[in-house]
Design a protein around this motif. Structure first.
Motif, mmCIF file in Angstrom:
data_model
loop_
_atom_site.group_PDB
_atom_site.id
_atom_site.type_symbol
_atom_site.label_atom_id
_atom_site.label_comp_id
_atom_site.label_asym_id
_atom_site.label_seq_id
_atom_site.Cartn_x
_atom_site.Cartn_y
_atom_site.Cartn_z
ATOM 1 N N ARG A 83 37.220 64.399 44.014
ATOM 2 C CA ARG A 83 36.540 63.727 43.094
ATOM 3 C C ARG A 83 37.008 62.441 43.116
ATOM 4 O O ARG A 83 36.666 61.177 43.027
ATOM 5 C CB ARG A 83 35.991 64.136 41.989
ATOM 6 C CG ARG A 83 35.054 63.432 41.354
ATOM 7 C CD ARG A 83 34.312 64.330 40.178
ATOM 8 N NE ARG A 83 35.016 65.065 39.404
ATOM 9 C CZ ARG A 83 35.464 64.494 38.060
ATOM 10 N NH1 ARG A 83 35.109 63.414 37.529
ATOM 11 N NH2 ARG A 83 36.334 65.243 37.336
ATOM 12 N N LYS A 84 38.432 62.301 42.739
ATOM 13 C CA LYS A 84 39.043 60.888 42.220
ATOM 14 C C LYS A 84 40.083 60.743 43.327
ATOM 15 O O LYS A 84 40.892 59.684 43.167
ATOM 16 C CB LYS A 84 39.828 61.151 40.915
ATOM 17 C CG LYS A 84 39.046 61.628 39.702
ATOM 18 C CD LYS A 84 39.566 61.625 38.333
ATOM 19 C CE LYS A 84 40.533 62.894 38.452
ATOM 20 N NZ LYS A 84 39.891 64.096 38.292
ATOM 21 N N SER A 85 40.134 61.257 44.490
ATOM 22 C CA SER A 85 40.991 60.810 45.654
ATOM 23 C C SER A 85 40.624 59.280 45.856
ATOM 24 O O SER A 85 39.686 59.028 46.287
ATOM 25 C CB SER A 85 40.766 61.691 46.841
ATOM 26 O OG SER A 85 41.551 61.332 47.865
ATOM 27 N N GLY A 86 41.907 58.803 46.019
ATOM 28 C CA GLY A 86 41.688 57.228 46.376
ATOM 29 C C GLY A 86 41.291 56.292 45.305
ATOM 30 O O GLY A 86 41.450 55.134 45.685
ATOM 31 N N LEU A 87 41.196 56.794 44.037
ATOM 32 C CA LEU A 87 40.968 56.014 43.223
ATOM 33 C C LEU A 87 42.492 55.344 42.467
ATOM 34 O O LEU A 87 43.216 56.101 42.427
ATOM 35 C CB LEU A 87 40.142 56.296 41.998
ATOM 36 C CG LEU A 87 38.678 56.781 42.122
ATOM 37 C CD1 LEU A 87 38.130 57.301 40.886
ATOM 38 C CD2 LEU A 87 38.034 55.472 42.642
ATOM 39 N N GLN A 88 42.412 54.196 42.037
ATOM 40 C CA GLN A 88 43.654 53.638 41.565
ATOM 41 C C GLN A 88 43.243 52.672 40.435
ATOM 42 O O GLN A 88 42.355 51.861 40.392
ATOM 43 C CB GLN A 88 44.360 52.690 42.674
ATOM 44 C CG GLN A 88 45.745 52.000 42.191
ATOM 45 C CD GLN A 88 46.224 51.288 42.990
ATOM 46 O OE1 GLN A 88 46.378 51.700 44.308
ATOM 47 N NE2 GLN A 88 46.844 50.312 42.650
ATOM 48 N N VAL A 89 44.067 52.811 39.473
ATOM 49 C CA VAL A 89 43.916 52.151 37.994
ATOM 50 C C VAL A 89 45.107 50.887 38.117
ATOM 51 O O VAL A 89 46.167 51.172 38.243
ATOM 52 C CB VAL A 89 44.173 52.902 36.817
ATOM 53 C CG1 VAL A 89 43.975 52.077 35.290
ATOM 54 C CG2 VAL A 89 42.977 53.971 36.812
ATOM 55 N N THR A 90 44.478 49.851 37.722
ATOM 56 C CA THR A 90 45.593 48.648 37.566
ATOM 57 C C THR A 90 45.606 47.876 36.288
ATOM 58 O O THR A 90 44.551 47.625 36.001
ATOM 59 C CB THR A 90 45.312 47.604 38.800
ATOM 60 O OG1 THR A 90 45.301 48.273 39.954
ATOM 61 C CG2 THR A 90 46.301 46.551 38.849
ATOM 62 N N VAL A 91 46.613 47.619 35.743
ATOM 63 C CA VAL A 91 46.388 47.184 34.594
ATOM 64 C C VAL A 91 47.396 45.626 34.644
ATOM 65 O O VAL A 91 48.379 45.416 35.131
ATOM 66 C CB VAL A 91 47.548 47.829 33.398
ATOM 67 C CG1 VAL A 91 47.657 47.155 31.878
ATOM 68 C CG2 VAL A 91 46.994 49.195 33.233
ATOM 69 N N GLU A 92 46.333 44.648 34.375
ATOM 70 C CA GLU A 92 46.953 43.152 34.475
ATOM 71 C C GLU A 92 47.069 42.413 33.184
ATOM 72 O O GLU A 92 45.884 42.004 32.616
ATOM 73 C CB GLU A 92 46.063 42.436 35.305
ATOM 74 C CG GLU A 92 46.010 43.247 36.748
ATOM 75 C CD GLU A 92 45.075 42.537 37.861
ATOM 76 O OE1 GLU A 92 44.396 41.573 37.441
ATOM 77 O OE2 GLU A 92 45.261 42.659 39.035
ATOM 78 N N PRO A 93 48.141 42.250 32.542
ATOM 79 C CA PRO A 93 48.160 41.571 31.236
ATOM 80 C C PRO A 93 48.118 39.989 31.645
ATOM 81 O O PRO A 93 48.409 39.634 32.699
ATOM 82 C CB PRO A 93 49.539 42.052 30.609
ATOM 83 C CG PRO A 93 50.267 42.454 31.749
ATOM 84 C CD PRO A 93 49.405 42.947 32.801
ATOM 85 N N ASP A 94 47.542 39.225 30.593
ATOM 86 C CA ASP A 94 47.507 37.903 30.902
ATOM 87 C C ASP A 94 48.810 37.250 31.048
ATOM 88 O O ASP A 94 48.714 36.261 31.737
ATOM 89 C CB ASP A 94 46.675 37.059 29.652
ATOM 90 C CG ASP A 94 45.381 37.424 29.611
ATOM 91 O OD1 ASP A 94 44.746 37.978 30.743
ATOM 92 O OD2 ASP A 94 44.686 37.200 28.650
ATOM 93 N N SER A 95 49.801 37.757 30.515
ATOM 94 C CA SER A 95 51.277 37.288 30.906
ATOM 95 C C SER A 95 52.271 38.432 30.587
ATOM 96 O O SER A 95 51.954 39.361 29.618
ATOM 97 C CB SER A 95 51.505 36.153 29.863
ATOM 98 O OG SER A 95 52.912 36.000 29.865
ATOM 99 N N ALA A 96 53.261 38.637 31.303
ATOM 100 C CA ALA A 96 54.084 39.480 31.093
ATOM 101 C C ALA A 96 55.236 39.105 30.318
ATOM 102 O O ALA A 96 55.999 39.875 29.812
ATOM 103 C CB ALA A 96 54.992 39.748 32.548
ATOM 104 N N ALA A 97 55.310 37.553 29.632
ATOM 105 C CA ALA A 97 56.073 37.339 28.787
ATOM 106 C C ALA A 97 55.366 36.709 27.727
ATOM 107 O O ALA A 97 55.450 35.351 27.651
ATOM 108 C CB ALA A 97 57.370 36.555 29.470
ATOM 109 N N PRO A 98 54.285 37.153 26.913
ATOM 110 C CA PRO A 98 53.745 36.335 25.933
ATOM 111 C C PRO A 98 54.306 35.754 24.895
ATOM 112 O O PRO A 98 55.413 36.472 24.455
ATOM 113 C CB PRO A 98 52.625 37.377 25.415
ATOM 114 C CG PRO A 98 53.278 38.724 25.736
ATOM 115 C CD PRO A 98 54.155 38.569 26.655
#
Length: 205
Positions: A83-98
């Motif tokens: 059911r979840k094969s091939g799904l990927q979760v990506t986390v993108e912060p506005d800045s890596a050094a806020p």
């Protein structure tokens, strides 16, 4: 007597030869061909192939459904594909050094992308779709998305088409962060074990 004895001996030998049973011909299973025949007939199938065993005949592959069937049954799950094969979760912060002086809330974008060639359906036990957790390098949790939030107790289903994605935009408070320290932000899809993504940030003054 000298004349009859040789004749009598010959008669006994003849009777013995007649009473000897002929040897049975060597058995060859029907349909079995030698190496030379198989070289001249490389694509011929031997008729002496053994009958399939009960275990072999019992197995039948699960049926594959076509595109039209999936349109009529958008929420049905194909049992032949995880059911979840091939799904990927990506986390993108506005800045890596806020900058802790410039912002009090760090914006993050969470993407759930379907990289397969088939439609994937996700079932949620409540109205909550994602969970976000912020941790320091020593594992201490400083932020949890679901804390002090109320979610409707209703089951729902979201479908992600091939190549498409779900997108969620949320914020994480920075008041508990210290400049120069590294923090890990983890986002997971609610009710979907193992479906999560992470991103690290290191705030500056």
């Amino acid at each position: 007597m000298q004349v009859r004895f040789p004749v009598f001996a010959l008669l006994l030998l003849g009777l013995a030869a007649c009473s000897t049973e002929p040897k049975a011909p060597k058995y060859h299973p029907p349909g079995e061909h030698g190496l030379g025949w198989r070289i001249l007939h490389p694509f011929a199938r031997s008729t002496a192939a053994p009958a399939p065993t009960a275990a072999a005949t019992a197995f039948q592959p699960a049926p594959q459904h076509g595109f039209g069937w999936r349109i009529l049954h958008p929420f049905a799950k194909n049992e032949t594909t995880p059911r979840k094969s091939g799904l990927q979760v990506t986390v993108e912060p506005d800045s890596a050094a806020p900058s802790l002086q410039a912002i009090s809330q760090l914006g993050i974008r969470i993407l759930v992308t379907n990289y397969t060639s088939t439609m994937v359906s996700l079932t949620f036990p409540t109205s909550q779709r994602i969970e976000i957790t912020g941790r320091s390098v020593d594992g201490k949790i400083f932020y949890s998305y679901s804390t002090n939030r109320t979610f409707a107790q209703e089951v729902s289903v979201l479908t992600i088409n091939p190549g498409e994605r779900l997108e969620y935009n949320e914020t994480v408070p920075t008041r508990s962060m210290t400049a120069g320290s590294t923090y890990l932000l983890t986002a997971s899809v609610k009710g979907q074990s193992g479906l999560e993504g992470t991103a690290s940030i290191t705030p500056v003054p």
